[in-house]
Design a protein around this motif. Structure first.
Motif, mmCIF file in Angstrom:
data_model
loop_
_atom_site.group_PDB
_atom_site.id
_atom_site.type_symbol
_atom_site.label_atom_id
_atom_site.label_comp_id
_atom_site.label_asym_id
_atom_site.label_seq_id
_atom_site.Cartn_x
_atom_site.Cartn_y
_atom_site.Cartn_z
ATOM 1 N N GLY A 76 0.814 -1.207 0.000
ATOM 2 C CA GLY A 76 0.000 0.000 0.000
ATOM 3 C C GLY A 76 0.850 1.261 0.000
ATOM 4 N N MET A 77 1.885 1.283 0.832
ATOM 5 C CA MET A 77 2.766 2.439 0.879
ATOM 6 C C MET A 77 3.531 2.591 -0.434
ATOM 7 N N ALA A 78 3.918 1.461 -1.036
ATOM 8 C CA ALA A 78 4.617 1.502 -2.322
ATOM 9 C C ALA A 78 3.709 2.032 -3.427
ATOM 10 N N HIS A 79 2.444 1.623 -3.418
ATOM 11 C CA HIS A 79 1.499 2.122 -4.424
ATOM 12 C C HIS A 79 1.322 3.638 -4.281
ATOM 13 N N LEU A 80 1.254 4.121 -3.041
ATOM 14 C CA LEU A 80 1.165 5.559 -2.817
ATOM 15 C C LEU A 80 2.403 6.264 -3.378
ATOM 16 N N ARG B 186 4.409 5.236 -5.725
ATOM 17 C CA ARG B 186 4.400 5.167 -7.187
ATOM 18 C C ARG B 186 3.570 6.296 -7.789
ATOM 19 N N LEU B 187 2.507 6.669 -7.087
ATOM 20 C CA LEU B 187 1.661 7.773 -7.552
ATOM 21 C C LEU B 187 2.220 9.137 -7.156
ATOM 22 N N GLY B 188 3.350 9.137 -6.430
ATOM 23 C CA GLY B 188 3.976 10.393 -6.040
ATOM 24 C C GLY B 188 3.500 10.929 -4.716
ATOM 25 N N TYR B 189 2.993 10.057 -3.829
ATOM 26 C CA TYR B 189 2.438 10.488 -2.558
ATOM 27 C C TYR B 189 3.208 9.934 -1.367
ATOM 28 N N ALA B 190 3.233 10.726 -0.300
ATOM 29 C CA ALA B 190 3.562 10.241 1.039
ATOM 30 C C ALA B 190 2.297 10.425 1.868
ATOM 31 N N HIS B 191 1.942 9.418 2.643
ATOM 32 C CA HIS B 191 0.686 9.465 3.403
ATOM 33 C C HIS B 191 0.711 10.548 4.474
ATOM 34 N N GLY B 192 1.799 10.645 5.207
ATOM 35 C CA GLY B 192 1.905 11.642 6.259
ATOM 36 C C GLY B 192 1.564 11.129 7.643
ATOM 37 N N ASP B 193 0.899 9.981 7.721
ATOM 38 C CA ASP B 193 0.543 9.399 9.027
ATOM 39 C C ASP B 193 0.288 7.902 8.842
ATOM 40 N N TYR B 194 1.263 7.214 8.232
ATOM 41 C CA TYR B 194 1.078 5.828 7.818
ATOM 42 C C TYR B 194 1.529 4.879 8.923
ATOM 43 N N GLU C 223 12.534 -1.235 1.268
ATOM 44 C CA GLU C 223 11.635 -2.222 0.671
ATOM 45 C C GLU C 223 10.473 -1.546 -0.041
ATOM 46 N N VAL C 224 9.945 -0.492 0.542
ATOM 47 C CA VAL C 224 8.855 0.258 -0.100
ATOM 48 C C VAL C 224 9.342 0.862 -1.411
ATOM 49 N N GLN C 225 10.520 1.447 -1.417
ATOM 50 C CA GLN C 225 11.064 2.045 -2.636
ATOM 51 C C GLN C 225 11.305 0.978 -3.709
ATOM 52 N N ARG C 226 11.744 -0.205 -3.286
ATOM 53 C CA ARG C 226 11.939 -1.300 -4.249
ATOM 54 C C ARG C 226 10.610 -1.729 -4.855
ATOM 55 N N ARG C 227 9.584 -1.879 -4.006
ATOM 56 C CA ARG C 227 8.283 -2.322 -4.497
ATOM 57 C C ARG C 227 7.617 -1.264 -5.374
ATOM 58 N N ALA C 228 7.930 -0.011 -5.135
ATOM 59 C CA ALA C 228 7.329 1.064 -5.931
ATOM 60 C C ALA C 228 7.754 0.986 -7.399
ATOM 61 N N LEU C 229 8.814 0.262 -7.683
ATOM 62 C CA LEU C 229 9.268 0.085 -9.065
ATOM 63 C C LEU C 229 8.548 -1.060 -9.758
ATOM 64 N N GLY C 230 7.702 -1.772 -9.028
ATOM 65 C CA GLY C 230 7.009 -2.937 -9.563
ATOM 66 C C GLY C 230 5.715 -2.599 -10.275
ATOM 67 N N VAL C 231 4.829 -3.587 -10.319
ATOM 68 C CA VAL C 231 3.575 -3.473 -11.072
ATOM 69 C C VAL C 231 2.534 -2.711 -10.263
#
Length: 293
Positions: free
Chosen positions: A204-208, A210-218, A276-284
């Protein structure tokens, strides 16, 4: 929430310094009493609930679910089933007031509106309130349409529609009226469920990202657990790469996620989580949803 939208909405606002009033200042509206939200007599009913009912978004409020630092969540019913009704307090009545870090990088082209919001005048606070609600709707719609596991927004996607619900945000209830989905922070998980939830939270954090977002309170406090599925909630403070503090907020999210998962037996550092989040953000990316007109 785009700069163009803000300019259009706020360009006509009267942001002149207000004259000192002799009469007693109205007390800021904070947490609503459930009795006022469920009252049937027009003279006793909450103004926001009356408006939401007249607009056809809800038919009744059933129960209070959770009270937070800037809003209270209620279970309600509407034409499309069970509704999560989030009612924001007026800004002066919130315990969470340091919102400037999340708004850094936003461009507000109307100078009067910008001065009013920065000065936190009465009109400026009204603009900030409307913008806070509109931001949550806009983010919800973008994330929902992008295929992320977030609650389905029930008003919109046009800003003209959802601005009429201020200070309320309406979304589909996760869980049931009798058993709303618990936050992950409150859920009792087996070791296998904990690993599953951790993996989904990373995705979920990686998908955010990928869209260029940081949640701010994740953290597990803003993740729901229902039928072995993690659902991300609470988006008004969502920030983009335009924010000069984006990297700091992203790193803080990773640290918060890792720290809050330790009660479930998951032992990871914030730095390892971020990598790990940054790695997953490069995925599908998830499959986008089609929103029918």
């Amino acid at each position: 929430m785009s700069a163009r939208w803000l300019e259009d909405e706020l360009s006509d606002a009267d942001t002149r310094p207000e004259r000192r009033q002799k009469h007693k200042t109205k007390k800021p509206l904070g947490r609503r009493r459930l009795a006022a939200l469920t009252a049937e007599e027009s003279g006793e009913q909450d103004d926001t609930i009356r408006r939401l009912t007249d607009l056809g978004h809800i038919t009744e409020v059933v129960a209070e679910l959770k009270s937070g630092k800037e809003a209270t969540a209620y279970v309600a019913r509407g034409p499309r089933g069970s509704v999560l009704l989030k009612l924001y307090r007026e800004l002066e009545a919130r315990s969470f007031k340091r919102d400037g870090i999340y708004r850094e990088g936003q461009v507000i082209l109307d100078a009067r509106a910008k001065r009013a919001m920065e000065g936190r005048s009465r009109k400026g606070l009204e603009m900030l309130q409307a913008g806070w609600v509109a931001a949550e709707y806009a983010h919800l719609w973008h994330l929902w349409q992008s295929g992320l596991n977030v609650p389905e927004p029930l008003v919109g996607p046009s800003p003209f529609e959802y601005m009429q619900t201020t200070p309320a945000v309406l979304m589909r209830l996760i869980g049931t009226e009798d058993a709303p989905a618990p936050r992950l922070s409150d859920a009792a998980l087996t070791p296998e469920e904990a690993r599953n939830a951790w993996n989904q939270a990373l995705d979920g954090m990686a998908h955010l990202l990928r869209l260029g977002y940081a949640h701010g309170d994740y953290s597990t406090y803003n993740l729901l657990w229902w039928e072995n599925t993690v659902t991300i909630i609470d988006f008004p403070q969502l920030t983009t790469r335009q924010n000069p503090k984006f990297g700091e907020l992203l790193r803080r999210d990773a640290e918060s996620l890792a720290t809050s998962f330790r009660k479930h037996g998951v032992q990871q550092s914030g730095e390892a989580t971020l990598r790990e989040v940054q790695r997953r953000a490069l995925g599908v990316a998830p499959t986008p949803r089609v929103v029918l007109p």
